[in-house]
Every structure is written in structure tokens, then in C-alpha cells.
Design a protein around this motif. Structure first.
Motif, PDB file in Angstrom:
ATOM      1  N   TYR A  32     -10.011  41.557  -1.222  1.00 15.61           N
ATOM      2  CA  TYR A  32     -11.317  41.020  -0.879  1.00 15.61           C
ATOM      3  C   TYR A  32     -11.124  39.681  -0.159  1.00 15.61           C
ATOM      4  O   TYR A  32     -10.088  39.048  -0.268  1.00 15.61           O
ATOM      5  CB  TYR A  32     -12.158  40.829  -2.148  1.00 15.61           C
ATOM      6  CG  TYR A  32     -12.143  42.026  -3.059  1.00 15.61           C
ATOM      7  CD1 TYR A  32     -13.038  43.069  -2.887  1.00 15.61           C
ATOM      8  CD2 TYR A  32     -11.207  42.132  -4.090  1.00 15.61           C
ATOM      9  CE1 TYR A  32     -13.017  44.177  -3.713  1.00 15.61           C
ATOM     10  CE2 TYR A  32     -11.178  43.236  -4.919  1.00 15.61           C
ATOM     11  CZ  TYR A  32     -12.085  44.265  -4.730  1.00 15.61           C
ATOM     12  OH  TYR A  32     -12.056  45.370  -5.543  1.00 15.61           O
ATOM     13  N   LYS A  88     -13.086  36.042   0.319  1.00 22.93           N
ATOM     14  CA  LYS A  88     -14.229  35.249  -0.103  1.00 22.93           C
ATOM     15  C   LYS A  88     -13.953  33.765   0.123  1.00 22.93           C
ATOM     16  O   LYS A  88     -12.849  33.284  -0.123  1.00 22.93           O
ATOM     17  CB  LYS A  88     -14.536  35.484  -1.593  1.00 22.93           C
ATOM     18  CG  LYS A  88     -14.822  36.945  -1.945  1.00 22.93           C
ATOM     19  CD  LYS A  88     -16.079  37.479  -1.264  1.00 22.93           C
ATOM     20  CE  LYS A  88     -16.343  38.925  -1.659  1.00 22.93           C
ATOM     21  NZ  LYS A  88     -17.518  39.479  -0.969  1.00 22.93           N
ATOM     22  N   TYR A 102     -16.820  31.836  -4.795  1.00 18.84           N
ATOM     23  CA  TYR A 102     -17.106  33.265  -4.638  1.00 18.84           C
ATOM     24  C   TYR A 102     -15.756  33.978  -4.665  1.00 18.84           C
ATOM     25  O   TYR A 102     -14.987  33.906  -3.717  1.00 18.84           O
ATOM     26  CB  TYR A 102     -17.835  33.513  -3.318  1.00 18.84           C
ATOM     27  CG  TYR A 102     -18.495  34.882  -3.196  1.00 18.84           C
ATOM     28  CD1 TYR A 102     -18.303  35.874  -4.151  1.00 18.84           C
ATOM     29  CD2 TYR A 102     -19.319  35.177  -2.120  1.00 18.84           C
ATOM     30  CE1 TYR A 102     -18.905  37.108  -4.037  1.00 18.84           C
ATOM     31  CE2 TYR A 102     -19.928  36.420  -1.986  1.00 18.84           C
ATOM     32  CZ  TYR A 102     -19.718  37.377  -2.951  1.00 18.84           C
ATOM     33  OH  TYR A 102     -20.321  38.605  -2.827  1.00 18.84           O
ATOM     34  N   ASP A 108     -13.579  37.602  -5.905  1.00 19.33           N
ATOM     35  CA  ASP A 108     -13.486  38.978  -6.386  1.00 19.33           C
ATOM     36  C   ASP A 108     -12.064  39.237  -6.862  1.00 19.33           C
ATOM     37  O   ASP A 108     -11.093  38.798  -6.226  1.00 19.33           O
ATOM     38  CB  ASP A 108     -13.826  39.979  -5.272  1.00 19.33           C
ATOM     39  CG  ASP A 108     -15.330  40.145  -5.092  1.00 19.33           C
ATOM     40  OD1 ASP A 108     -16.067  39.803  -6.022  1.00 19.33           O
ATOM     41  OD2 ASP A 108     -15.752  40.600  -4.012  1.00 19.33           O
ATOM     42  N   THR A 150     -16.683  40.090 -10.010  1.00 18.94           N
ATOM     43  CA  THR A 150     -17.173  39.156  -8.988  1.00 18.94           C
ATOM     44  C   THR A 150     -17.690  37.917  -9.690  1.00 18.94           C
ATOM     45  O   THR A 150     -18.599  37.999 -10.517  1.00 18.94           O
ATOM     46  CB  THR A 150     -18.300  39.782  -8.151  1.00 18.94           C
ATOM     47  OG1 THR A 150     -17.816  40.963  -7.508  1.00 18.94           O
ATOM     48  CG2 THR A 150     -18.790  38.812  -7.095  1.00 18.94           C
ATOM     49  N   ARG A 191     -19.386  34.275  -9.134  1.00 19.19           N
ATOM     50  CA  ARG A 191     -20.135  33.411  -8.219  1.00 19.19           C
ATOM     51  C   ARG A 191     -20.709  32.257  -9.020  1.00 19.19           C
ATOM     52  O   ARG A 191     -21.429  32.483 -10.002  1.00 19.19           O
ATOM     53  CB  ARG A 191     -21.258  34.193  -7.529  1.00 19.19           C
ATOM     54  CG  ARG A 191     -20.785  35.299  -6.597  1.00 19.19           C
ATOM     55  CD  ARG A 191     -21.896  36.256  -6.250  1.00 19.19           C
ATOM     56  NE  ARG A 191     -22.285  37.036  -7.407  1.00 19.19           N
ATOM     57  CZ  ARG A 191     -23.131  38.064  -7.361  1.00 19.19           C
ATOM     58  NH1 ARG A 191     -23.682  38.408  -6.222  1.00 19.19           N
ATOM     59  NH2 ARG A 191     -23.445  38.726  -8.454  1.00 19.19           N
ATOM     60  N   ASP A 219     -22.241  36.369 -12.522  1.00 22.64           N
ATOM     61  CA  ASP A 219     -21.044  37.211 -12.458  1.00 22.64           C
ATOM     62  C   ASP A 219     -21.409  38.686 -12.612  1.00 22.64           C
ATOM     63  O   ASP A 219     -22.445  39.043 -13.171  1.00 22.64           O
ATOM     64  CB  ASP A 219     -20.045  36.813 -13.551  1.00 22.64           C
ATOM     65  CG  ASP A 219     -19.622  35.359 -13.451  1.00 22.64           C
ATOM     66  OD1 ASP A 219     -19.714  34.798 -12.341  1.00 22.64           O
ATOM     67  OD2 ASP A 219     -19.210  34.787 -14.479  1.00 22.64           O
TER      68      ASP A 219
END
Length: 739
Positions: A177, A179, A203, A205, A234, A236, A265
Motif C-alpha cells: 500500500y 500512504k 495514514y 495500511d 488501516t 488513520r 481505524d
């Protein structure tokens, strides 16, 4: 290894610090000259007699600079802490220091959060917000007795320059990923007010795979079951950290700090359970929202010219978490569908007021520090669970703790000896309520916790230290709460143990510290009623159900030894003269720093299905200055096979990280390229022996990550820092020198 270490000790003793006496004399004269000037008129970045050190070893603690260390300053606080010398991450995610349990402090205050909440919080705290980390091996009476054995103190306070200054940071992570994590930092000073504000967003993942081969021994014959879980998480979170320091007078400051963190999350999971008669699938999603607010105010004053000081601190913490889990479980054998849904409403409130008062008697080389603290902690958690039925199963958990503490600590220097004697009084009043048990569970603990240490100064560069301290560890809400959260299905449960007693520790340590970079030591901890995470099964169950919980062990002893030392590569490759030129600028030096740990646990009253073997860990951090002033930093860690607490590590846990950093535009722009876990080898393979259940456990996280980091500084960067803190020799960790 022995010959190399001997050579390093001799080399560093004769050359690395051979010039210290002369340099200190020169620095004294320079400092006397500076005192006659107005520090605000100094321009540029000229440093008079100050060393830039990434690591400093003292008799009572080790201090590691984070913000100026390119290997540690990118990413988050949890990543940085795990790379510190002597810090080892256990298979269940907990942190230890030289084999002993630790308490996490942030800006000299103990963190209220525990368990996964604490790990998530550290993951949300950016590493470049940290000035330094103090590894305190034997905290004295001035620290909370509820600290098990050691303390990791994360200091986030930053320099504040006159005018307005700012920096913009961007970390861009690449794995499967991609981010970004942007951040902006503003700070400055105007007259008597200095301030700092940090705003950022994370952010991230990541993937995680676990496999458990479990043998249920209460059945006849044994039932062998394999469980696999694959999840994508994930994370955040938005954070805002702000602090002000107002100089009331030449002797008094008032500091105000507010920190906020908002998380959102998501965890998508896919789990299977297979056995001779079982073929079970469970998949779903857990969404978690949390918010954390911290507010502190501190008043610091120097009462007179002889050095008496008073600090008064008020602190408040509000934390809320709301995980909601929905799943779709199917038994493929009978073709029946099940579901395991749940949600909980978790609230934590913590408040305390404390004071510290120091009275020095310089004429007699003696000082006394005393203080007190009153703390209130309240936890509420209501969990609702729907297990294969629309009927709700509600679990209510309430925890309250009132703690009153007073301490006194005295320090005395007699010739080459420094003695510290402390005594702390702690009164814990604890109440636990759960809908899973009848009535309240009450604990009233009133105890005295002594500590004593002695330091012998062999010479200006070598100290020998011996320490003893008694500590307590109240079971935290994470180990007590019976709510299952999202870790449950037809064949798995996860719950705290509300009946756990407090844990008591007797800590002994002896250590040799040399030349601010070298330490050789050993410690022994005798633990009564230690609480450890374990897999277990009910002997009367009609079907195999694995339960993740915490169990109390009557006797748990730990012996550990450690050795840390540098290898000064510049002396070998560039010669003595060039090496001495770089002495004061370690960021321009080539070196390797090595840390070796040996840990042996002895658990009484519990039979494990495997032998008890000691475990070794090795870590190295290296820095190389490449052409064009590119700085290359390398980190390697390995935890070898052996027993770690109740786990049998069957395959070494290791990680190799590498980083390249370059500064541009007169150091205003910093660019970094990083790769963590280059060979993707960080995984856990362990055996866990529990009641009626033996588990062969495997876990592999998505640990190989590539990162680009950018930092741009702008504003007034020429004026030297004007310090508004009051410098006092107040509280050290229990073995500090009396000057």
C-alpha cells in the motif's frame, strides 16, 4: 568477541576520551567568556564547548537523541523505541528493557493507557516530535512505585527560537500500500512566552497473518486444531500537540500543554479453523473510533539562591474507544451460518496532582527531595455481543483506583562514593465490578517501597553502581477487562482476568559505566504473582475453544546481563588526528554501537511442555558518512532461540534496516530514503504452554516498508536557543551523582 571488546575498551580509554580533561578546561574558559555576552546577539550555529551526542550512558540512565538521529526520527514513537539499545519486544508485543518490564512515561509523566491502546498511541506519536528518550534502569522513590522495574521516558519538548519558526515533514510509506503522513510544526518565542504547535495526520495500511497449531490435552484422545487469521488494518489518526512556556520571573516558569488524538481505524479479517471434524470460516470487519485528550499544567520555581526548588503539576486525561465488529461465520460441514457481532463503549478518565520539593546542602554535598501525589483513575466498558443469536449478551466492567503517595529521597557524597536512599509510601484503593461475577472485588494495598543505590567513582570516566528497589504493578485495565472486543468466534475467546492480584518486584542491579558510551551490567528480579498473557482451554468444555487471557504465576525470577559499547571506525580508518577532530561532532563520525543481552527466566509452580533455556539478543546501530555528505545509518536486531517469559522461541526474530539521508539548502531541507526489514525476516515462531492447551504460534506482519521522508525548515534559524527552563539538579532515577 571478547578480544574485540577488550580492544575497544583500551582504545576508547586511551584515545577516545584521553583529551576530555583538557577539553573540559577549554570549555570552562569558553563558557566563562559566553557568560559575559548577550546570548541573543549570537548568530550562526557556532557551538561553544557543546557536544552533539546521539547516545549518552550514565550510571543511572541512558539518553538517546531522537530528533537529530535520521534512523530514529522518521516514522512513529513505537518504531523508534523498539530500536533503542536494550529494548526488546516480547512475542505478545510488550516492551522490556534489559530483560525487565517497563513503564512508559511521556514528558516525565506515566502514560495512563496500557496494552493495545498504548501501542496504538505510540504508533500515532510522530518520532520527529521527540527530542530524546531516557532509559531509566532503576527508578527511585521520586517515580511511581507502580513501575515494575524500569522506565522509558519519552521527552517531546522542543527548542523554541526567538521569532516564529516552522518545519514541514512528510513521510510517504511504500509496501503493498502507499500512504502519506504529513505534519507541520510551528514554534517560537516572543518576550517571556515560548510556544509550540504540531498538527499532523497518519495514514497507514498493513497486513498481519497468524497461524496457531493447537493441541487440546483435556480430550481423549487429544484434539489437534489449526487456526489461521489474515487481516488488513488501516490506521488513520489526526493529532494536535501544543505547548506553552511562560517565564513569570527569572526564577519561575509556568508550562501548559494540550494533546489531542483522533483515530478512525479499520480491520478486515478472514479466519479459518480446521480439525478432523471442523471446517469453519469466519470473516468480517472491525471499525474502531477513539479519541484521546491530555491537559497538563506545571509550575516550576527556584525558591532561593541556594537551589531550593518547587514543582507543582496538575494532569488530566480523557480517552474514549468504540470498536464495532461484524462478522459472517459459516460451518461448512453442516452448512449452517453463524454470526459473531459485537461492540463496546470504553471510557477512561485519569487525573492527578503532584508536587516535588528539593533542598540542597552544597556545603555538605547532601540533598533531600520530597514530594507527594494523588491520582484518580476511572475505567468503564460496556460490551454487547451477539453470538449466533439476536439476543444480546452484555458484559459491564467498571474499574476505579485512588492512589495517594508520598516520598523522600536523600543523596550524599562521601569522597568517591555517592549514596541515594529513598522511601515511597503508596496507598492503593481499588474496586472492580463486572457483570460476570457477583459483588465487588476490592483491593486495599498500603505499602512502603524502599530504594537504595551506591556509586563508586573509580576515576573521572568510570563508575561502579549497585542498586536495589522494591516496586508494585497493579493489574491494568487491559489485563482485567472481561470484554472480548473483536477477538472471538465459535472456537476463540479473548478476555481479561478480573481476579488478578497486584505484582510485587524486588530488583537488584550492579553495573559498570565507562566513558559515557560503555556499560556492562547484570540485574536480578524476583517477582511475586506475575501476570502473563497465555493461551488456555477449559478442561470441562464439550468442544475445543482456545481462550486468550492472563494468568498469575506465584514465582517468576529473571536474571539478565548486558553489555553496550561503541566501535570507533574513524580511529581505524582515518587515524588518530582526524578521529579527535570529530570527537565533538558525532553526527560526522563513522561508528558502530553494539548491545548484547542475556536473559534467563525461572518460573516456579508451573510445568511447561519444553525445557527452559536462556535467550540472547544482539543489536547494532551503525553510521557511515558517504561522499557528498550522505549519511548512511544501519540497524540490525536478532532475538535468538530460547525461552522468553512463558514463550519458547523456536526461530530467531530478526530485522535489518537501512537509511540514507542528505541535507540541502544550508540544512533547511532534509531528504531521507529508508527501508525497514530489508529481507522481510521479522516473524514470530513460538511454543506456548498453557492449561490443557499447547500452542505452536506463528505471526508475520507486513514489516518490510520503504519510506521517503522530507523535512523543510523555514523561519528564523540563526538565533541560538534561549532556554526558559529552570535548570535544577532535581530528580534523577535513583543513582544520580551529587555534585
Amino acid at each position: 568477541m571478547k578480544s574485540l571488546c577488550t580492544a575497544v575498551l583500551v582504545l576508547v580509554s586511551t584515545t577516545f576520551f584521553a583529551q576530555e580533561t583538557e577539553k573540559n578546561k577549554e570549555n570552562t574558559s569558553v563558557n566563562d567568556t559566553i557568560k559575559n555576552k548577550n546570548i541573543n546577539e549570537l548568530e550562526g550555529v557556532t557551538i561553544y564547548g557543546n557536544k552533539r551526542q546521539y547516545i549518552k550512558v550514565e550510571s543511572d540512565k541512558t539518553t538517546i537523541s531522537i530528533k537529530e538521529n535520521p534512523m530514529l526520527s522518521t516514522g512513529n514513537a513505537l518504531e523508534a523505541v523498539k530500536k533503542l539499545p536494550g529494548v526488546i519486544t516480547s512475542p505478545n508485543g510488550g516492551l522490556t528493557l534489559n530483560g525487565k518490564g517497563v513503564a512508559i512515561y511521556i514528558d516525565n509523566a506515566p502514560s495512563t493507557l496500557t496494552g493495545q491502546d498504548l501501542q496504538n498511541y505510540l504508533s500515532s506519536l510522530p518520532a520527529n516530535a521527540i527530542e530524546k528518550v531516557e532509559l531509566i534502569y532503576n527508578p527511585g522513590a521520586a517515580f511511581d512505585a507502580n513501575a515494575s522495574g524500569s522506565i522509558i521516558n519519552i521527552i517531546t519538548s522542543s527548542k523554541r527560537l526567538k521569532g516564529i519558526n516552522a518545519s514541514f515533514n512528510l513521510n510517504y510509506n511504500f509496501n503493498k500500500y502507499q500512504k502519506p503522513s504529513p505534519q507541520i510544526l510551528l514554534n517560537g518565542k516572543e518576550k517571556d512566552l515560548s510556544w509550540q504547535t504540531m498538527l499532523g495526520y497518519n495514514y497507514i495500511d498493513s497486513e498481519n497473518r497468524t497461524i496457531s497449531d493447537q493441541t487440546f490435552t483435556a480430550f481423549s484422545p487429544d484434539i489437534v486444531m489449526r487456526q489461521e487469521n489474515f487481516s488488513v488494518t488501516t490506521q488513520r489518526n489526526l493529532y494536535w500537540r501544543t505547548g506553552t512556556n511562560y517565564k513569570l520571573s527569572k526564577k519561575s516558569n509556568i508550562l501548559l500543554n494540550y494533546n489531542m488524538n483522533l483515530g478512525n481505524d479499520r480491520n478486515v479479517f478472514d479466519a479459518t479453523t480446521q480439525s478432523d471434524d471442523i471446517d469453519y470460516l469466519n470473516n468480517g470487519v472491525t471499525k474502531t473510533k477513539n479519541q484521546n485528550h491530555e491537559l497538563s499544567i506545571q509550575y516550576k520555581t527556584k525558591l532561593d539562591t541556594i537551589g531550593r526548588t518547587l514543582d507543582v503539576t496538575g494532569f488530566g486525561n480523557l480517552f474514549h474507544r468504540n470498536p464495532i465488529s461484524t462478522s459472517d461465520a459459516t460451518d461448512l460441514i453442516s452448512n449452517e451460518s453463524f454470526f459473531n457481532d459485537g461492540n463496546s463503549d470504553f471510557d477512561l478518565k485519569n487525573y492527578y496532582l503532584k508536587y516535588d520539593f528539593t533542598i540542597p546542602f552544597e556545603k555538605y554535598k547532601f540533598s533531600i527531595t520530597t514530594g507527594g501525589k494523588y491520582n484518580i483513575l476511572k475505567v468503564d466498558n460496556i460490551g454487547d455481543y451477539f453470538i449466533n443469536s439476536p439476543t444480546v449478551n452484555r458484559i459491564v466492567f467498571d474499574y476505579s483506583e485512588n492512589n495517594l503517595a508520598f516520598y523522600a529521597e536523600a543523596r550524599k557524597k562521601i569522597k568517591k562514593f555517592n549514596f541515594t536512599l529513598g522511601l515511597r509510601f503508596e496507598d492503593f484503593n481499588v474496586e472492580r465490578i463486572s457483570s460476570t461475577v457477583d459483588g465487588k472485588i476490592k483491593f486495599r494495598n498500603t505499602n512502603l517501597f524502599p530504594n537504595i543505590s551506591a556509586i563508586y567513582e573509580v576515576n573521572d570516566n568510570i563508575n561502579v553502581t549497585a542498586n536495589y528497589s522494591k516496586k508494585i504493578n497493579q493489574p491494568n485495565y487491559f489485563t482485567l477487562d472481561p470484554n472480548n472486543s473483536s477477538s472471538f468466534d465459535q472456537y476463540n475467546t479473548s478476555q481479561g482476568n478480573i481476579f488478578l492480584d497486584p505484582t510485587f518486584f524486588d530488583n537488584y542491579e550492579v553495573k559498570i559505566t565507562a566513558l559515557q558510551f560503555i556499560q556492562l551490567g547484570a540485574n536480578f528480579t524476583r517477582t511475586k504473582d506475575n501476570n502473563l498473557f497465555i493461551f488456555s482451554a477449559d478442561a470441562d468444555a464439550t468442544e475445543p475453544i482456545s481462550n486468550q487471557t492472563f494468568q498469575q504465576f506465584d514465582r517468576f525470577d529473571t536474571f539478565s546481563a548486558y553489555f553496550s559499547f561503541p566501535i570507533p571506525l574513524d580511529y581505524f580508518f582515518k587515524g588518530k588526528e582526524e578521529f579527535q577532530k570529530r570527537m565533538n561532532y558525532i553526527d560526522k563520525m563513522n561508528y558502530i554501537f553494539v548491545n548484547i543481552n542475556y536473559v534467563k527466566n525461572d518460573i516456579r509452580g508451573f510445568d511447561f511442555p519444553y525445557s527452559n533455556e536462556a535467550i540472547w539478543s544482539y543489536s547494532t546501530q551503525a553510521q557511515f558518512i558517504l561522499p557528498w555528505d550522505i549519511k548512511n545509518t544501519i540497524s540490525y536486531f536478532i532475538l535468538d532461540r530460547g525461552n522468553w517469559e512463558i514463550y519458547k522461541i523456536t526461530k530467531p526474530i530478526q530485522q535489518f534496516d537501512i537509511s540514507f539521508n542528505k541535507e540541502f539548502m544550508n540544512n533547511k531541507l532534509k531528504v531521507g530514503l529508508h527501508c525497514f526489514d530489508v529481507f522481510n525476516s521479522n516473524e514470530i515462531n513460538a511454543l506456548v504452554g498453557g492449561n490443557n492447551l499447547n500452542t505452536n504460534f506463528y505471526q508475520k506482519q507486513d514489516s518490510r516498508v520503504f519510506r521517503i521522508s522530507l523535512t523543510y525548515n523555514f523561519g528564523n534559524l540563526k538565533l541560538q536557543k534561549e532556554n526558559t527552563d529552570i535548570e535544577v539538579e532535581k530528580v534523577k532515577s535513583g543513582g544520580g551523582l551529587v555534585k
